[in-house]
Scaffold this motif. Structure first.
Motif, PDB file in Angstrom:
ATOM      1  N   CYS A  68       0.841  -1.199   0.000  1.00 30.05           N
ATOM      2  CA  CYS A  68       0.000   0.000   0.000  1.00 30.05           C
ATOM      3  C   CYS A  68       0.880   1.255   0.000  1.00 30.05           C
ATOM      4  O   CYS A  68       1.874   1.317   0.718  1.00 30.05           O
ATOM      5  N   VAL A  80       0.535   5.760  -0.437  1.00 30.94           N
ATOM      6  CA  VAL A  80      -0.127   7.034  -0.733  1.00 30.94           C
ATOM      7  C   VAL A  80       0.962   8.082  -0.860  1.00 30.94           C
ATOM      8  O   VAL A  80       2.125   7.848  -0.501  1.00 30.94           O
ATOM      9  N   GLY A 104      -3.522   2.156 -10.430  1.00 35.41           N
ATOM     10  CA  GLY A 104      -4.290   2.301  -9.205  1.00 35.41           C
ATOM     11  C   GLY A 104      -3.681   3.284  -8.229  1.00 35.41           C
ATOM     12  O   GLY A 104      -3.231   4.368  -8.612  1.00 35.41           O
ATOM     13  N   ASP A 105      -3.645   2.889  -6.955  1.00 34.83           N
ATOM     14  CA  ASP A 105      -3.129   3.765  -5.904  1.00 34.83           C
ATOM     15  C   ASP A 105      -1.678   4.142  -6.139  1.00 34.83           C
ATOM     16  O   ASP A 105      -1.264   5.267  -5.814  1.00 34.83           O
ATOM     17  N   ARG A 154      -1.604   6.925  -8.648  1.00 37.49           N
ATOM     18  CA  ARG A 154      -2.135   8.159  -8.053  1.00 37.49           C
ATOM     19  C   ARG A 154      -1.129   8.782  -7.099  1.00 37.49           C
ATOM     20  O   ARG A 154      -0.981  10.014  -7.052  1.00 37.49           O
ATOM     21  N   ALA A 155      -0.421   7.969  -6.320  1.00 39.11           N
ATOM     22  CA  ALA A 155       0.588   8.495  -5.394  1.00 39.11           C
ATOM     23  C   ALA A 155       1.714   9.191  -6.155  1.00 39.11           C
ATOM     24  O   ALA A 155       2.149  10.288  -5.795  1.00 39.11           O
TER      25      ALA A 155
END
Length: 244
Positions: free
Chosen positions: A126, A128, A223-224, A227-228
């Motif tokens: 994960c 961000v 995906g994430d 975006r990060a």
């Protein structure tokens, strides 16, 4: 009476050349190094699920004020005249006073956020934008530059790896210290100065004997992760304008 050490704070995000840079400075022979001294506080405060979290908290000091006091006013480890402090900008959590940073000589290590994220998700799925430190780097850079009246040194990983010798010579000149060839090569393996998290993150550095040769990398994020990286693009490009 001995002169106080030159305290060099190198501000980076994860998955950069920050650990190899720490090796370079430690191998000079006249420089102490500190590996992410605010990491224990960061994990204790956030409880983020990083590899080895409990060991990091147990091994470090979770009181950031006490850590900062040592970094800014305490003696350098081993009484060395130089003290290279490897910092992660995302360890500066919201609400922390950062005025102490201006008592150090600050250097900023940056890397293309797509490359950072592509490497980061190999160890932690994960991600961000706040995890990779570039947004925090840009804010800290602006504060330091405003206080100094000029831009502090910025090193971009991709440019650096194309010519480490010239990049290090230029940095040493800006810092007012002598460059030595010892900064370009070191013995492989772990160091006592490595943080307890090293087994989770430092495999490549432990195998290294110098800075890795530059090679072009192509990454495809989704995906994430995408975006990060995209959220940090503007901050990276703003800092890149000041890179050597």
């Amino acid at each position: 009476m001995t002169a106080p050490p030159l305290r060099i704070a190198a501000w980076s995000g994860p998955r950069n050349i920050s650990t190899a840079m720490m090796r370079a400075w430690e191998h000079r022979g006249d420089c102490a190094v500190s590996d992410e001294p605010l990491y224990a506080h960061y994990l204790h405060a956030t409880q983020f699920d990083h590899p080895g979290r409990d060991e990091v908290i147990a091994a470090g000091d979770t009181d950031w004020r006490r850590v900062v006091a040592a970094l800014t006013t305490g003696p350098a480890p081993g009484g060395q005249p130089l003290w290279y402090q490897k910092h992660m900008t995302h360890h500066l959590l919201p609400g922390m006073d950062t005025g102490w940073v201006h008592g150090l000589v600050n250097v900023f290590l940056i890397r293309d956020p797509a490359l950072v994220v592509a490497s980061y998700v190999k160890s932690r799925a994960c991600v961000v934008a706040a995890d990779i430190g570039l947004l925090q780097q840009a804010a800290l850079f602006d504060a330091v530059a405003q206080r100094l009246g000029h831009a502090p040194p910025v090193l971009d990983a991709e440019r650096f790896l194309r010519d480490p010798r010239t990049q290090l010579q230029g940095l040493c000149t800006r810092l007012g210290i002598a460059f030595t060839d010892r900064m370009l090569a070191w013995p492989p393996g772990p160091r006592a100065s490595d943080g307890v998290w090293a087994p989770h993150w430092y495999a490549a550095v432990w195998q290294s004997t110098g800075f890795e040769p530059w090679r072009e990398r192509q990454v495809a994020l989704q995906g994430d992760a995408a975006r990060a990286a995209d959220a940090c693009r503007g901050a990276y490009e703003a800092l890149l304008q000041h890179a050597a």
